[in-house]
Design an enzyme around this catalytic site. Structure first.
Site, PDB file in Angstrom:
ATOM      1  N   SER A   1       0.817  -1.222   0.000  1.00 28.22           N
ATOM      2  CA  SER A   1       0.000   0.000   0.000  1.00 28.22           C
ATOM      3  C   SER A   1       0.847   1.266   0.000  1.00 28.22           C
ATOM      4  O   SER A   1       1.610   1.522  -0.915  1.00 28.22           O
ATOM      5  CB  SER A   1      -0.975  -0.021   1.179  1.00 28.22           C
ATOM      6  OG  SER A   1      -1.898   1.036   1.090  1.00 28.22           O
ATOM      7  N   HIS A   2       0.737   2.062   1.069  1.00 27.79           N
ATOM      8  CA  HIS A   2       1.411   3.356   1.160  1.00 27.79           C
ATOM      9  C   HIS A   2       2.787   3.247   1.809  1.00 27.79           C
ATOM     10  O   HIS A   2       3.439   4.266   2.034  1.00 27.79           O
ATOM     11  CB  HIS A   2       0.531   4.325   1.956  1.00 27.79           C
ATOM     12  CG  HIS A   2       0.151   3.792   3.315  1.00 27.79           C
ATOM     13  ND1 HIS A   2      -0.640   2.684   3.463  1.00 27.79           N
ATOM     14  CD2 HIS A   2       0.474   4.190   4.559  1.00 27.79           C
ATOM     15  CE1 HIS A   2      -0.801   2.438   4.755  1.00 27.79           C
ATOM     16  NE2 HIS A   2      -0.130   3.335   5.439  1.00 27.79           N
TER      17      HIS A   2
ATOM     18  N   ASP B   1      -1.848   6.826  -3.403  1.00 32.54           N
ATOM     19  CA  ASP B   1      -0.814   5.995  -2.792  1.00 32.54           C
ATOM     20  C   ASP B   1      -0.323   4.924  -3.756  1.00 32.54           C
ATOM     21  O   ASP B   1      -0.734   4.865  -4.917  1.00 32.54           O
ATOM     22  CB  ASP B   1      -1.317   5.383  -1.477  1.00 32.54           C
ATOM     23  CG  ASP B   1      -2.327   4.266  -1.692  1.00 32.54           C
ATOM     24  OD1 ASP B   1      -3.001   4.261  -2.735  1.00 32.54           O
ATOM     25  OD2 ASP B   1      -2.453   3.393  -0.803  1.00 32.54           O
TER      26      ASP B   1
ATOM     27  N   ASP C   1      -0.751   1.650  -4.227  1.00 34.31           N
ATOM     28  CA  ASP C   1      -1.626   0.689  -4.905  1.00 34.31           C
ATOM     29  C   ASP C   1      -2.953   1.286  -5.355  1.00 34.31           C
ATOM     30  O   ASP C   1      -3.825   0.566  -5.848  1.00 34.31           O
ATOM     31  CB  ASP C   1      -1.868  -0.537  -4.023  1.00 34.31           C
ATOM     32  CG  ASP C   1      -2.690  -0.228  -2.780  1.00 34.31           C
ATOM     33  OD1 ASP C   1      -2.523   0.868  -2.208  1.00 34.31           O
ATOM     34  OD2 ASP C   1      -3.502  -1.088  -2.369  1.00 34.31           O
TER      35      ASP C   1
ATOM     36  N   ASP D   1      -5.531   2.851  -3.732  1.00 36.80           N
ATOM     37  CA  ASP D   1      -6.803   2.847  -3.005  1.00 36.80           C
ATOM     38  C   ASP D   1      -6.968   4.065  -2.092  1.00 36.80           C
ATOM     39  O   ASP D   1      -8.066   4.306  -1.598  1.00 36.80           O
ATOM     40  CB  ASP D   1      -6.997   1.541  -2.217  1.00 36.80           C
ATOM     41  CG  ASP D   1      -5.921   1.295  -1.161  1.00 36.80           C
ATOM     42  OD1 ASP D   1      -4.951   2.071  -1.090  1.00 36.80           O
ATOM     43  OD2 ASP D   1      -6.060   0.298  -0.418  1.00 36.80           O
ATOM     44  N   ARG D   2      -5.912   4.849  -1.906  1.00 40.23           N
ATOM     45  CA  ARG D   2      -6.016   6.044  -1.060  1.00 40.23           C
ATOM     46  C   ARG D   2      -5.843   7.310  -1.890  1.00 40.23           C
ATOM     47  O   ARG D   2      -5.218   7.284  -2.947  1.00 40.23           O
ATOM     48  CB  ARG D   2      -4.956   6.020   0.044  1.00 40.23           C
ATOM     49  CG  ARG D   2      -5.098   4.851   0.996  1.00 40.23           C
ATOM     50  CD  ARG D   2      -3.942   4.797   1.978  1.00 40.23           C
ATOM     51  NE  ARG D   2      -3.922   3.525   2.676  1.00 40.23           N
ATOM     52  CZ  ARG D   2      -3.979   3.363   3.995  1.00 40.23           C
ATOM     53  NH1 ARG D   2      -4.051   4.423   4.776  1.00 40.23           N
ATOM     54  NH2 ARG D   2      -3.962   2.166   4.534  1.00 40.23           N
TER      55      ARG D   2
ATOM     56  N   LYS E   1     -11.453   0.372  -1.012  1.00 44.87           N
ATOM     57  CA  LYS E   1     -11.425   1.820  -1.156  1.00 44.87           C
ATOM     58  C   LYS E   1     -10.814   2.143  -2.516  1.00 44.87           C
ATOM     59  O   LYS E   1     -10.084   1.336  -3.077  1.00 44.87           O
ATOM     60  CB  LYS E   1     -10.670   2.481  -0.016  1.00 44.87           C
ATOM     61  CG  LYS E   1      -9.344   1.872   0.377  1.00 44.87           C
ATOM     62  CD  LYS E   1      -8.816   2.541   1.642  1.00 44.87           C
ATOM     63  CE  LYS E   1      -7.576   1.848   2.172  1.00 44.87           C
ATOM     64  NZ  LYS E   1      -7.897   0.761   3.113  1.00 44.87           N
TER      65      LYS E   1
END
Length: 532
Positions: free
Chosen positions: A117-118, A287, A289, A291-292, A388
């Protein structure tokens, strides 16, 4: 004919997936023999052997270091375990929202997402492997516990070591695997299925007019060298007509250009500084991947993520999708500010407060109880998928701008006047000694449990706060009745303001203590920029 080998291995005791899969330093996957192979075998072992020969798995990742190695291992282990069909994004690239979209579209048994992710990438950064189920959402606790139990007792794994796949060329590749025969690997365009879904959700002609019409706004979108770059280029620039130079850092890199792919005021400081110049009307960052997201207005006006989901809820009719489906309910994670609650109450919508973790929203969505949800950690989404979705959130905001013909700042100030304002701050204390962190939480809970604590008054400046509730948040899922305990310490004051302490599991080393402060004002006395 591709041969299957059975390789003896030893189990690892630390392969317990969290809400976002298994995240470790890259070196853990590289330097511990069979570490990645063990975990991939454990994931595939939860797919019923009787279903594998008709099963499709979707595979994609955010482009970080070690992703391509992991994809080859997934291909080899999936083939040896009788999985019939893999669908993989070209060059391995597929955003987390897009994986969820494709799983749902093709009715796959699940998907494996290669991302942390982030978290930072590169040889000295983090890597992660996450399993999503057939709904397109993250595996629930029952599945992740099963993966963990399998991993703790694993003595061998099955692999086709000679099977090599070209993931750069779109099309199908078929292999004859001994025992199981045809094994199909399909490389697909990373963007198209996701773009097709967005066309059905938003009014693309209205967005095209906003971004490239006679009175178009200027936008600045920063992909932070993560997976969203190709999606922005194809959807926002090529299809909706925003100039090519409105999108920056759009080539995914294994180390995210040496930066931390976390869309907030600290790590997306270049975007913030650019927006402060006043050349752009709307800015967003994403981010690793995808999703944010972080949303900014002109002159760097920051939209707090808790406010972002509340503003989308208040303007939800700007999005055609919700005109078709109606609004079934709203939800936020427990640490997220009460801004969404204010909208739900005013518009008489059902509101759910859940533990942190998108899987809790997914359960509500699958039961037809939830349409829109968000987390304070820059995650916003709806029931169009079960993750998300950063680009979805940005198109939602652009839809609001197109409808209201106001700036981001004007929209937020109107929102605060109508619904009140939650001043929200989060403090992160990272890589803390786990034992010490747990002791601190335990000691704090003991103090909060004292009978005299509820009713106590605390003062700050000209305001006094009376403790109304002090507890360790527990959640009973209204769909399946499952109970999630010890989700965070809450001190709730009589005016609705809150202080929350929570241990987070999204890091790759040590513990992270998060402190959240949520102060509510019914009629805001000032319009200072929000901070996080």
């Amino acid at each position: 004919m591709v041969k299957i080998a059975t390789v003896k291995t030893k189990p690892y005791a630390d392969q317990k997936p969290g809400t976002s899969g298994l995240r470790k330093r890259v070196t853990v996957f590289q330097q511990n023999q069979h570490y990645a192979e063990n975990f991939i075998q454990s994931i595939i072992s939860v797919v019923d052997p009787a279903e594998r020969q008709g099963a499709t798995l979707v595979v994609g990742g955010d482009g970080r270091f070690f992703m391509k190695d992991a994809i080859q291992l997934i291909v080899q282990i999936a083939a040896a375990n009788g999985i019939n069909h893999l669908v993989i994004g070209q060059n391995g690239i597929m955003s987390t929202p897009a994986v969820s979209c494709v799983i749902r579209k093709i009715k796959a048994v699940g998907g494996i997402i290669l991302t942390a992710s982030h978290n930072p990438g590169g040889p000295n950064g983090d890597f992660g492997i996450k399993y999503n189920i057939s709904s397109g959402g993250p595996a629930p606790e029952g599945i992740t516990n099963k993966i963990f139990e399998i991993s703790k007792g694993l003595q061998e794994y099955h692999i086709c070591p000679d099977l090599k796949v070209d993931i750069s060329t779109i099309g199908k590749q078929t292999f004859e695997v001994e025992t199981f025969k045809p094994f199909i690997v399909e490389i697909v365009d990373s963007v198209e299925a996701y773009a097709e879904m967005l066309r059905d959700i938003f009014d693309f002609p209205a967005l095209k007019n906003l971004l490239s019409g006679p009175t178009h706004i200027n936008v600045r979108l920063d992909a932070m060298h993560g997976v969203v770059g190709p999606y922005i280029k194809k959807i926002v620039c090529e299809e909706l007509g925003s100039p090519a130079n409105s999108a920056v850092n759009c080539v995914p890199q294994e180390d995210f250009g040496g930066h931390h792919p976390d869309p907030n005021l600290t790590y997306a400081a270049d975007l913030v500084n650019t927006m402060k110049g006043g050349e752009y009307d709307f800015g967003a960052a994403f981010d690793g991947d995808g999703d944010r997201n972080m949303v900014l207005g002109k002159h760097g006006f920051f939209v707090n993520p808790s406010d972002s989901v509340a503003a989308i809820a208040a303007n939800i009719t700007s999005i055609p999708y919700f005109k078709k489906t109606g609004v079934k309910g709203l939800a936020r994670s427990m640490p997220t500010s009460g801004a969404l609650d204010n909208v739900a109450k005013a518009l008489q919508m059902e509101l759910y407060e859940t533990p942190t973790g998108w899987k809790f929203f997914g359960n509500l969505m699958d039961a037809g109880k939830l349409s829109l949800c968000g987390e304070e950690s820059f995650g916003t989404g709806s029931d169009h998928i079960r993750e998300k979705d950063g680009l979805w959130a940005v198109l939602a905001w652009l839809s609001i701008l197109a409808t209201r013909k106001q700036s981001v700042e004007e929209i937020m100030k109107d929102h605060w006047q109508k619904f009140g304002r939650n001043f929200f701050t989060r403090y992160d204390y990272e890589e803390v000694d786990s034992d010490a962190a747990n002791k601190m939480i335990k000691d704090l809970e003991a103090q909060m449990s004292e009978p005299s604590f509820v009713g106590k008054t605390f003062s700050s400046g000209d305001k006094s706060y009376v403790v109304a509730v002090a507890d360790n948040f527990a959640y009973t899922d209204p769909v399946d009745g499952s109970v999630s305990k010890n989700q965070g310490l809450r001190i709730i004051f009589s005016d609705g303001s809150r202080i929350i302490f929570r241990l987070s599991g999204t890091g790759s080393a040590g513990a992270t203590i998060r402190l959240y402060i949520d102060s509510y004002e019914k009629v805001p006395r000032r319009f200072t920029r929000t901070h996080r």
